[in-house]
Design a protein around this motif. Structure first.
Motif, PDB file in Angstrom:
ATOM      1  N   ALA A 114      31.144  28.339  22.631  1.00  0.00           N
ATOM      2  CA  ALA A 114      32.482  27.845  22.349  1.00  0.00           C
ATOM      3  C   ALA A 114      33.523  28.450  23.289  1.00  0.00           C
ATOM      4  O   ALA A 114      34.515  27.814  23.584  1.00  0.00           O
ATOM      5  CB  ALA A 114      32.851  28.138  20.899  1.00  0.00           C
ATOM      6  N   GLY A 162      34.247  15.201  19.607  1.00  0.00           N
ATOM      7  CA  GLY A 162      35.568  14.641  19.855  1.00  0.00           C
ATOM      8  C   GLY A 162      35.881  14.413  21.314  1.00  0.00           C
ATOM      9  O   GLY A 162      36.823  13.695  21.648  1.00  0.00           O
ATOM     10  N   LEU A 202      37.169  16.471  23.378  1.00  0.00           N
ATOM     11  CA  LEU A 202      38.398  17.165  23.759  1.00  0.00           C
ATOM     12  C   LEU A 202      38.087  18.220  24.815  1.00  0.00           C
ATOM     13  O   LEU A 202      36.985  18.762  24.860  1.00  0.00           O
ATOM     14  CB  LEU A 202      39.012  17.814  22.516  1.00  0.00           C
ATOM     15  N   ASN A 203      39.056  18.514  25.650  1.00  0.00           N
ATOM     16  CA  ASN A 203      38.932  19.563  26.650  1.00  0.00           C
ATOM     17  C   ASN A 203      38.551  20.877  25.952  1.00  0.00           C
ATOM     18  O   ASN A 203      39.131  21.209  24.921  1.00  0.00           O
ATOM     19  CB  ASN A 203      40.284  19.712  27.356  1.00  0.00           C
ATOM     20  N   PRO A 204      37.585  21.634  26.485  1.00  0.00           N
ATOM     21  CA  PRO A 204      37.158  22.871  25.813  1.00  0.00           C
ATOM     22  C   PRO A 204      38.285  23.874  25.596  1.00  0.00           C
ATOM     23  O   PRO A 204      38.320  24.556  24.570  1.00  0.00           O
ATOM     24  CB  PRO A 204      36.093  23.442  26.746  1.00  0.00           C
ATOM     25  N   ALA A 218      34.903  24.427  14.626  1.00  0.00           N
ATOM     26  CA  ALA A 218      35.977  23.503  15.003  1.00  0.00           C
ATOM     27  C   ALA A 218      35.992  23.290  16.512  1.00  0.00           C
ATOM     28  O   ALA A 218      36.125  22.158  16.993  1.00  0.00           O
ATOM     29  CB  ALA A 218      37.321  24.046  14.527  1.00  0.00           C
ATOM     30  N   THR A 219      35.812  24.371  17.267  1.00  0.00           N
ATOM     31  CA  THR A 219      35.767  24.267  18.722  1.00  0.00           C
ATOM     32  C   THR A 219      34.587  23.421  19.171  1.00  0.00           C
ATOM     33  O   THR A 219      34.723  22.540  20.033  1.00  0.00           O
ATOM     34  CB  THR A 219      35.685  25.672  19.349  1.00  0.00           C
ATOM     35  N   LEU A 251      35.099  19.641  18.125  1.00  0.00           N
ATOM     36  CA  LEU A 251      36.134  18.983  18.925  1.00  0.00           C
ATOM     37  C   LEU A 251      35.686  18.776  20.367  1.00  0.00           C
ATOM     38  O   LEU A 251      36.029  17.777  20.989  1.00  0.00           O
ATOM     39  CB  LEU A 251      37.428  19.796  18.880  1.00  0.00           C
ATOM     40  N   THR A 252      34.899  19.714  20.891  1.00  0.00           N
ATOM     41  CA  THR A 252      34.404  19.572  22.261  1.00  0.00           C
ATOM     42  C   THR A 252      33.253  18.575  22.324  1.00  0.00           C
ATOM     43  O   THR A 252      33.255  17.673  23.165  1.00  0.00           O
ATOM     44  CB  THR A 252      33.928  20.933  22.813  1.00  0.00           C
ATOM     45  N   ALA A 257      42.701  24.829  19.357  1.00  0.00           N
ATOM     46  CA  ALA A 257      42.701  24.149  18.054  1.00  0.00           C
ATOM     47  C   ALA A 257      41.838  24.902  17.047  1.00  0.00           C
ATOM     48  O   ALA A 257      42.218  25.043  15.877  1.00  0.00           O
ATOM     49  CB  ALA A 257      42.208  22.714  18.211  1.00  0.00           C
ATOM     50  N   GLY A 258      40.673  25.393  17.473  1.00  0.00           N
ATOM     51  CA  GLY A 258      39.814  26.177  16.586  1.00  0.00           C
ATOM     52  C   GLY A 258      40.509  27.443  16.113  1.00  0.00           C
ATOM     53  O   GLY A 258      40.414  27.816  14.939  1.00  0.00           O
ATOM     54  N   SER A 260      40.207  22.718  22.725  1.00  0.00           N
ATOM     55  CA  SER A 260      39.383  22.898  21.527  1.00  0.00           C
ATOM     56  C   SER A 260      39.412  24.338  21.051  1.00  0.00           C
ATOM     57  O   SER A 260      39.436  24.595  19.848  1.00  0.00           O
ATOM     58  CB  SER A 260      37.938  22.480  21.813  1.00  0.00           C
TER      59      SER A 260
END
Length: 178
Positions: free
Chosen positions: A169, A82, A84-86, A74-75, A78-79, A92-93, A89
Motif C-alpha cells: 500500500a 477503484g 485511483l492514483n496510489p 482502503a488504500t 481504492l488503488t 484517502a486511506g 489512495s
C-alpha cells in the motif's frame, strides 16, 4: 522576509535528520528487497511510536490493528478496484482511518471512558471491523483483497499479490512474488 529559528536544532536530533536525508537520496537507488525491508523497519518503528504515545498518556489502546488494517485495505481497494492514483489512495486511506479514530475518540470522551474500559472499547471496535471485513465480499471476505503487481518498466502484470499489506500500500512500485 527571512525565517529565523528561535532555538537551534537539538544535538540528539541530528543523527535522525542525517538518516532520513541519506534514505531520501539512497532509497530510490536501492533494489526492491532493501526498499521493502526498510519500509517494514520504518513501519514497525512508527507503530511502536504510536503505542508509546498512547501509553505515555496513560491509555492502553488495543485498536491499533483496526486503524492499520482499515487504512491499508482502503488504500488497496481504492488503488486496485477503484483505479485511483496510489498516492491519493494513501491519503484517502489515512483520512478514513483518522475519521474512525476521531469517532472512537469522541465516543471515549463523551462517555468518559478511561483505563481498562478504554482498552475494551478499542478492542471491541477492532473486533467489530474484523467481523465486518470477514463477511464483506467486496474486499474479499476471509480470503483477502488481491492486487495485481505491475512491472514499472513494462506496465504489465507480474503476479497476483494479497492486498491490504503495508509495503504494497505504501509503495507505488510493487514487487513480484517468488
Amino acid at each position: 522576509m527571512s525565517i529565523r529559528l528561535t532555538r537551534p536544532i537539538p544535538a540528539n536530533l541530528w543523527p535522525a535528520l542525517g538518516f532520513f536525508a541519506v534514505a531520501a537520496v539512497a532509497g530510490p537507488l536501492l533494489d526492491s528487497f532493501w526498499q521493502s525491508l526498510l519500509t517494514l523497519v520504518l513501519f514497525y518503528a512508527f507503530m511502536g511510536l504510536t503505542w508509546n504515545l498512547m501509553m505515555s498518556a496513560g491509555l492502553l489502546s488495543l485498536g491499533h490493528a483496526l486503524f492499520l488494517g482499515l487504512g491499508a485495505y482502503a488504500t488497496a481497494v481504492l488503488t486496485g478496484a477503484g483505479g485511483l492514483n496510489p498516492w491519493l489512495s494513501i491519503a484517502a486511506g489515512a483520512a478514513i482511518s483518522a475519521a474512525v479514530g476521531a469517532a472512537l475518540t469522541w465516543i471515549g470522551g463523551r462517555f468518559s471512558v478511561r483505563g481498562v474500559q478504554f482498552a475494551l472499547l478499542t478492542i471491541a471496535f477492532a473486533e467489530l471491523f474484523r467481523v465486518v471485513f470477514d463477511n464483506w465480499d467486496a474486499v474479499g471476505g476471509t480470503g483477502g483483497f488481491f492486487l495485481r503487481a505491475i512491472n514499472p518498466d513494462t506496465n504489465q502484470p507480474l503476479a497476483t499479490l494479497r492486498g491490504g499489506t503495508v509495503p504494497l500500500a505504501l509503495h507505488v512500485r510493487q514487487y513480484p512474488v517468488l
